[in-house]
Design an enzyme around this catalytic site. Structure first.
Site, PDB file in Angstrom:
ATOM      1  N   PHE A 161       0.962  -1.179  -0.057  1.00  0.00           N
ATOM      2  CA  PHE A 161      -0.032   0.176  -0.107  1.00  0.00           C
ATOM      3  C   PHE A 161       0.896   1.171   0.166  1.00  0.00           C
ATOM      4  CE2 PHE A 161      -3.920   1.976   0.918  1.00  0.00           C
ATOM      5  CZ  PHE A 161      -4.975   1.117   0.571  1.00  0.00           C
TER       6      PHE A 161
ATOM      7  N   GLN B 253      -6.308  15.882   3.289  1.00  0.00           N
ATOM      8  CA  GLN B 253      -5.695  14.946   1.926  1.00  0.00           C
ATOM      9  C   GLN B 253      -6.568  14.896   0.908  1.00  0.00           C
ATOM     10  OE1 GLN B 253      -5.409  10.320   2.672  1.00  0.00           O
ATOM     11  NE2 GLN B 253      -3.154  11.141   2.844  1.00  0.00           N
TER      12      GLN B 253
ATOM     13  N   HIS C 139      -6.991  12.575  -2.273  1.00  0.00           N
ATOM     14  CA  HIS C 139      -6.668  11.183  -2.789  1.00  0.00           C
ATOM     15  C   HIS C 139      -6.175  11.445  -4.043  1.00  0.00           C
ATOM     16  CE1 HIS C 139      -6.313   7.022  -3.485  1.00  0.00           C
ATOM     17  NE2 HIS C 139      -6.575   6.688  -2.320  1.00  0.00           N
TER      18      HIS C 139
ATOM     19  N   LEU D  52     -13.798   7.126  -4.720  1.00  0.00           N
ATOM     20  CA  LEU D  52     -12.397   6.588  -4.430  1.00  0.00           C
ATOM     21  C   LEU D  52     -12.243   5.433  -5.195  1.00  0.00           C
ATOM     22  CD1 LEU D  52     -10.065   7.841  -2.691  1.00  0.00           C
ATOM     23  CD2 LEU D  52     -10.521   5.689  -1.423  1.00  0.00           C
TER      24      LEU D  52
ATOM     25  N   GLU E 166      -5.860   2.462  -3.208  1.00  0.00           N
ATOM     26  CA  GLU E 166      -4.569   2.374  -3.811  1.00  0.00           C
ATOM     27  C   GLU E 166      -4.133   1.113  -3.804  1.00  0.00           C
ATOM     28  OE1 GLU E 166      -3.923   4.834  -0.765  1.00  0.00           O
ATOM     29  OE2 GLU E 166      -2.061   5.342  -1.025  1.00  0.00           O
TER      30      GLU E 166
ATOM     31  N   ARG F 181       0.012   9.665  -0.528  1.00  0.00           N
ATOM     32  CA  ARG F 181      -0.917  10.211  -1.424  1.00  0.00           C
ATOM     33  C   ARG F 181      -0.658  11.644  -1.797  1.00  0.00           C
ATOM     34  NH1 ARG F 181      -5.796   7.465   2.204  1.00  0.00           N
ATOM     35  NH2 ARG F 181      -5.540   5.534   1.050  1.00  0.00           N
TER      36      ARG F 181
ATOM     37  N   HIS G 172     -10.356  13.782   0.431  1.00  0.00           N
ATOM     38  CA  HIS G 172     -10.575  12.488   0.939  1.00  0.00           C
ATOM     39  C   HIS G 172     -10.564  12.348   2.435  1.00  0.00           C
ATOM     40  CE1 HIS G 172     -10.397   8.260   0.891  1.00  0.00           C
ATOM     41  NE2 HIS G 172      -9.405   8.045   1.705  1.00  0.00           N
TER      42      HIS G 172
ATOM     43  N   ARG H 151      -1.971  11.841   5.690  1.00  0.00           N
ATOM     44  CA  ARG H 151      -2.102  10.375   6.299  1.00  0.00           C
ATOM     45  C   ARG H 151      -1.573   9.354   5.273  1.00  0.00           C
ATOM     46  NH1 ARG H 151      -5.770   6.454   5.587  1.00  0.00           N
ATOM     47  NH2 ARG H 151      -7.378   7.885   4.484  1.00  0.00           N
TER      48      ARG H 151
END
Lengths: 128, 139, 234, 598
Positions: free
Chosen positions: D117, D237, D239, D249, D252, D283, D370, D412
């Protein structure tokens, strides 16, 4: 896949399960019986040729009487249980439900009894 | 019967697919057949209890209206049988095959089989009806 | 393109009974039906009530009847409907509380009735780590883990329409998820509940549930598998 | 129905953090969960990719590596003691979830499956490590379901569809909340010894967002109105891979399974921006790369989007180029079926919303709002902090996305949202129950519903010159353009000014629905008020921070400035609509800030 079960509480014998099975297994027998009956009576013979003499002739044979007894027993029981399931879909009050179930039980026994008496007793009097 | 409002709304208004049609036809054919069966047992029982009335009862069956109803009855009986086999077959033997394509396809097959069995039967019955009630075909 | 929305309206606090309102909206073929509802509430009539949250088919808030079919408003696109009038009604078989909002409590009560949680009182692995489960065992119940409890299935079920006491497809799907989980030990309990009057035998295989499921769960199949499991144990 | 309720612990919000808190508070304290949605509708359920924990089930991994990756991902703004705590606790928390019944995907030997990830690495080799524990691509769904199942098992009390609109404070201590029952429109007062806020994020202030409609920052906004600060609001954030235009979304994990980002020239542009881990960079790095590619004119058809290509031929080609192998050492080669089996829900989104089959066509993507790194300042124990000195508000707790511990700092790391809500949800629950056991029941303030009632009445009594929907649209467009992936002094100044104007115009709206039952217009308008408050604070905090760090990227201050800005912001909003900023230091234990490269 066999799973170990810590809780040995089986669904067990249960009326609805038995009734469900009954509908399926009785149907297996009913399909040849009913279709045979329809083929013979409605199509090959036809209602215009059926009369007391025809019935008497038919029930002179033990084989046909057994056929008709089976038909009566299985088809009507299948049908009445079907009606019961349909009725319980729409009637929800527990007392009304019990009433319907008892009513249908009596109805089933009564009609089956009448039918059975006729098949066993046969044509009681042929026309002159 | 306030309880009937919602199901009727659903049966008539919900745009279900083949499965809903199959269910409704199965229910209608089942109820219809069961009711007819009751009458049929009773009229046949006349041969023992009131043989004199039997011919009169049969007379009713011979009317044109009943002749047409009989055509439908036979259709429903055939359908009820095949559709019952279809459902029981999936439920009891191949539950893992219950999916949208097989459900839709098997219902269509059920209808085709029903028609295939019914059409010759209907032809014979229609012939009998026309022959006896309207004097056609040299009656 | 211009569309007409024909929306079911009901407000318990006014004396008027249910009726339909028509709204004209400008729509793109790729718009979600939910977008149209938002446009109506935002710009035309803010008394319109409906539930929504994630808006992409994973939270299960906005199940409703769209052109006579249960679906999530956020997963139906205008172009999928192929009609210039869209009829939108609340789910059938649950009491309408306001417009498109129905009382979900009976639905969740059925869900709770099948013990929707892992039952296993055996000691945990000594190392404190995970209980082992093979890939095949995990795969066995994968399909029914997808349920988001949106109620599209249960409220499309003819048996549930007829009798709200019917446990219904969603609850059976969630029972299936545990019955076939190799780590669970409560399956006979659940099978006993599902063998009852309101359980799996009420399934008439009308397939509306499977057709309506926004998560494409093979619901009728799952119910049939539970039926078999009951037969095996009775 | 009685409208006064008393509990030991109140949990506000029924998502992952709230349910986790309730499960851990309930055994020792009379606990109730108050949620504006049915708990299963919470946005935790939308989390796709996985939950990071150094189980080491498929390859060597250590929680310390997870902690370092998190610190680095946070651009050194995360508090390192909190991060250590979270990453260490994550391991047991994942096992706890499994014991609760969570159906994780499995390895061939029956353990919890793990996959690579973004931003998660083997600290020794710098290569991606398989750390994300997953259940297909619906890990959040499974977490939410599993926790709710446990709540049913443990007979937790729920107030579903109750919108909390006010926090009651007595002498600086939490005394309860006021909530609207959606079904009846009635106000209810809940009295409690301890209150835990777990209300989720506020991503609905941006136009393109992956967030649920319900993500309106209710918790932080309620606390702001009661004079409490919010922390690090400038860090939000984006994404990198949201579905074009819709913002939905694309996890990832798609890149974890080998998906590649391509620009209009067909280039794998992440090679330029993160030569080592390329498409699996953190991200903020990937989002900025997409933005920069767009600015360079490399967007597809000039439409501000890129392509995410997960077709097996592409995956296999680049996997071979990267020398990627499977755990057993064999080359990484996948089939379309295998890809689809790992990302079934993503495939469904692509088909539904784009008409694209992801194993046959590339997916058009653009950055999407996000996750809120900022929020209600809390201690590691979940206690809400009242100021920059770390003074605790007795009886008040927060956890999950609405809280800022801070473990995410400026950015994050993927999977860490689920880690956060599991770990801190649990500890907020435990600590709140402890607190409730020793604290007496605080008195209610006089006329507890007055403030809430006043706010709602104002929404119904405005002049009606303005429409809420229009103000919402303007706010979202403004925030996306000026307070988005890239920011400038000028844009932020404009944003602050415009937001102050929008807040003034907001007082002129009038909710048309005068009804009581499910008056969603009234509550949506109230939520819009929350977003406007938080948007203003966000823009103001972003304007003040003259550096680029993590998700906060300033065109005019492109470098990170540890000299002046290695600190958390705290923002208060006064009744006149003025934002007051203060700062507090970042807790640094053993990772000294250094340049962040991937």
């Amino acid at each position: 896949m066999q799973l170990p079960d810590a809780i040995k509480e089986k669904p067990g014998r249960n009326y609805e399960t038995i009734a469900w099975k009954w509908m399926r297994y009785s149907a297996l027998l009913l399909i040849p019986l009913v279709w045979g009956h329809v083929l013979l009576q409605d199509i090959l013979v036809g209602v215009h040729r059926i009369d007391l003499n025809y019935v008497a002739l038919r029930w002179a044979s033990l084989g046909w009487r057994i056929y008709d007894v089976l038909l009566l027993g299985f088809a009507f029981a299948h049908g009445v249980n079907g009606l019961r399931q349909v009725a319980l879909d729409y009637i929800h009050n527990p007392r009304a439900r019990r009433g319907v179930e008892w009513g249908l039980l009596i109805f089933w026994l009564l009609i089956t009894g009448i039918g059975a008496a006729a098949i066993i007793g046969g044509v009681s009097a042929l026309p002159e | 019967m306030a309880h009937l409002k919602t199901p009727l709304q659903g049966y008539l208004g919900y745009r279900g697919r083949e499965g809903q049609t199959a269910f409704l036809l199965h229910r209608i054919s089942g109820i219809g057949t069961a009711l007819f069966l009751t009458i049929h047992i009773l009229d046949t029982a006349l041969v023992y209890f009131y043989p004199g009335l039997y011919e009169e009862a049969i007379g009713i069956y011979r009317t044109t209206l009943f002749g047409i109803a009989e055509l439908f009855l036979v259709f429903l009986v055939i359908y009820h049988g095949i559709n019952g086999l279809r459902i029981a077959g999936f439920d009891l033997f191949v539950p893992q095959r219950w999916n949208i394509p097989t459900a839709r396809g098997s219902f269509r097959l059920t209808l085709i089989l029903t028609l295939l069995l019914w059409l010759p039967a209907a032809a014979v019955m229609l012939y009998n009806l026309l022959h006896h009630n309207f004097g056609l075909f040299g009656g | 393109m211009r569309l007409t929305l024909k929306i079911f309206r009901y407000d318990p606090n006014t004396s008027a009974g249910p009726h339909y309102d028509r709204f004209q909206v400008e729509a793109d073929p790729n718009d979600r039906v939910l977008d149209l509802l938002e446009a109506v509430r935002g710009d035309q009539d803010d008394t319109l009530s409906f539930r929504r949250s994630c808006a992409h088919g994973v939270c299960g808030s906005d199940a409703m009847r769209i052109n006579g079919l249960n679906a999530l408003a956020c997963k139906v696109l205008v172009k999928d409907l192929n009609s210039d009038t869209i009829q939108i009604e609340p789910l059938l078989g649950l009491r309408v509380e306001k417009d498109l909002i129905v009382d979900m409590e009976p639905f969740f009560a059925h869900y709770r009735s099948i013990l929707p949680y892992l039952i296993n009182d055996e000691p945990l692995p000594e190392d404190g780590k995970e209980r082992l489960q093979s890939e095949a065992e995990r795969e066995r119940f994968d399909d029914t883990t997808k349920c988001i409890l949106c109620a599209a299935c249960t409220t499309s079920c003819p048996s549930f329409w007829a009798d709200g006491q019917t446990i219904g497809p969603a609850a059976i799907v969630n029972a299936h998820r545990f019955i076939f989980d190799s780590r669970d030990r409560g399956r006979l309990k659940r099978l006993k509940i599902l063998a009852g009057q309101a359980g799996v035998w009420r399934c008439r295989t009308a397939f509306n549930c499977t057709e309506a499921c926004p998560r494409d769960i093979h619901i009728t199949r799952a119910i049939a598998e539970v039926k078999q499991e009951i037969l095996k144990h009775s | 129905m009685d409208t006064l309720h008393t509990y030991d612990v109140l949990v506000i919000g029924g998502g992952g953090a709230g349910l986790m808190a309730a499960l851990h508070a309930a055994p020792r304290a009379r606990t109730a969960v108050i949620s504006k949605l049915y708990p299963l509708r919470s946005h935790t359920g939308a989390a796709q990719g996985g939950i990071g924990a150094a189980l080491g089930n498929v390859e060597e991994d250590r929680w310390e590596w997870h902690a370092y990756d998190t610190v680095k991902g946070s651009d050194y703004l995360g508090d390192q003691d909190a991060i250590d705590f979270m990453c260490k606790e994550a391991v047991q928390s994942v096992y706890d979830l499994e014991h609760f019944g969570l159906p994780f995907s499995r390895t061939p030997d029956g353990r919890i499956a793990q996959r690579p990830f973004g931003g998660h690495t083997n600290n020794e080799t710098g290569k991606p490590v398989r750390r994300s524990c997953y259940a297909a691509d619906r890990t959040g769904h499974m977490i939410l379901q599993t926790l709710y199942q446990q709540c049913i098992k443990n007979e937790i009390t729920f107030y579903d569809e109750f919108q909390v609109v006010d926090l009651l404070l007595v002498d600086g201590r939490a005394a309860g909340v006021v909530a609207v029952e959606l079904a009846s429109g009635e106000l209810h007062t809940f009295r409690a010894r301890a209150v835990i806020f777990a209300t989720g994020g506020h991503g609905r202030m941006w136009e393109i967002t992956s967030n649920a409609y319900s993500f309106t920052g209710d918790g932080p906004a309620v606390l702001l109105r009661r004079g409490l600060p919010v922390e690090d609001m400038e860090f939000f954030q984006f994404h990198p891979t949201g579905i074009y235009k819709l913002g939905i979304l694309i996890t990832e994990a798609v890149r974890g399974e080998g998906g590649i980002l391509l620009n209009s020239k067909g280039e794998r542009f992440m090679e330029k921006y993160a030569p080592k881990i390329k498409d699996l960079a953190s991200r903020d790095v990937v989002s900025r790369a997409i933005y920069l590619e767009t600015r360079a004119g490399n967007d597809i058809n000039g439409q501000r989007y890129m392509l995410l290509d997960v077709r097996p031929e592409t995956v296999n080609r680049y996997a071979a180029l990267d020398g990627r192998t499977r755990p057993d050492g064999s080359p990484y080669v996948v089939s379309a079926e295998e890809i689809l089996s790992k990302i079934p829900d993503i495939a469904d989104f692509c088909r539904t919303y784009l008409g694209v089959d992801p194993v046959k066509q590339p997916i058009p993507i653009q950055p999407t709002a996000h996750y809120a790194m900022g929020g209600i300042p809390t201690s590691i124990r979940g206690e809400v902090l009242a100021d920059e000195t770390g003074r605790v508000v007795p009886g008040l707790y927060a956890a999950g996305e609405c809280a800022c511990v801070s473990v995410h700092g400026a950015n994050r790391l993927g999977t860490n949202s689920l880690v956060d809500l599991i770990v801190f949800g649990k500890h907020a629950g435990l600590n709140a129950a402890d607190f409730a056991a020793s604290a007496d029941l605080p008195p209610l303030p006089e006329n507890p519903q007055a403030f809430a009632g006043h706010q709602l009445a104002a929404l119904r009594g405005g002049s009606g010159k303005e429409r809420a929907a229009q103000i919402g649209r303007e706010m979202r467009a403004l925030m996306f353009d000026e307070v988005g992936v890239f920011r400038t002094e000028q844009g932020l100044e404009k944003a602050v000014e415009t937001l102050q104007d929008l807040r003034r115009r907001f007082t002129d709206i009038r909710v048309g629905d005068a009804g009581k039952a499910y008056n969603t217009a009234l509550l949506n308008a109230w939520e819009l008020g929350n977003l406007l408050d938080l948007a203003l604070v966000t823009a103001r905090a972003a304007l003040a921070r003259r550096e680029s760090r993590g998700a906060h990227a300033r065109d005019d201050y492109p470098a990170r400035d540890d000299q002046n800005w290695l600190k958390h912001s705290l923002a208060w909003l006064d009744e006149a609509g003025q934002v007051h900023l203060k700062y507090k230091p970042v807790t640094i234990t053993h990772y000294t800030p250094k340049e962040r490269t991937y």
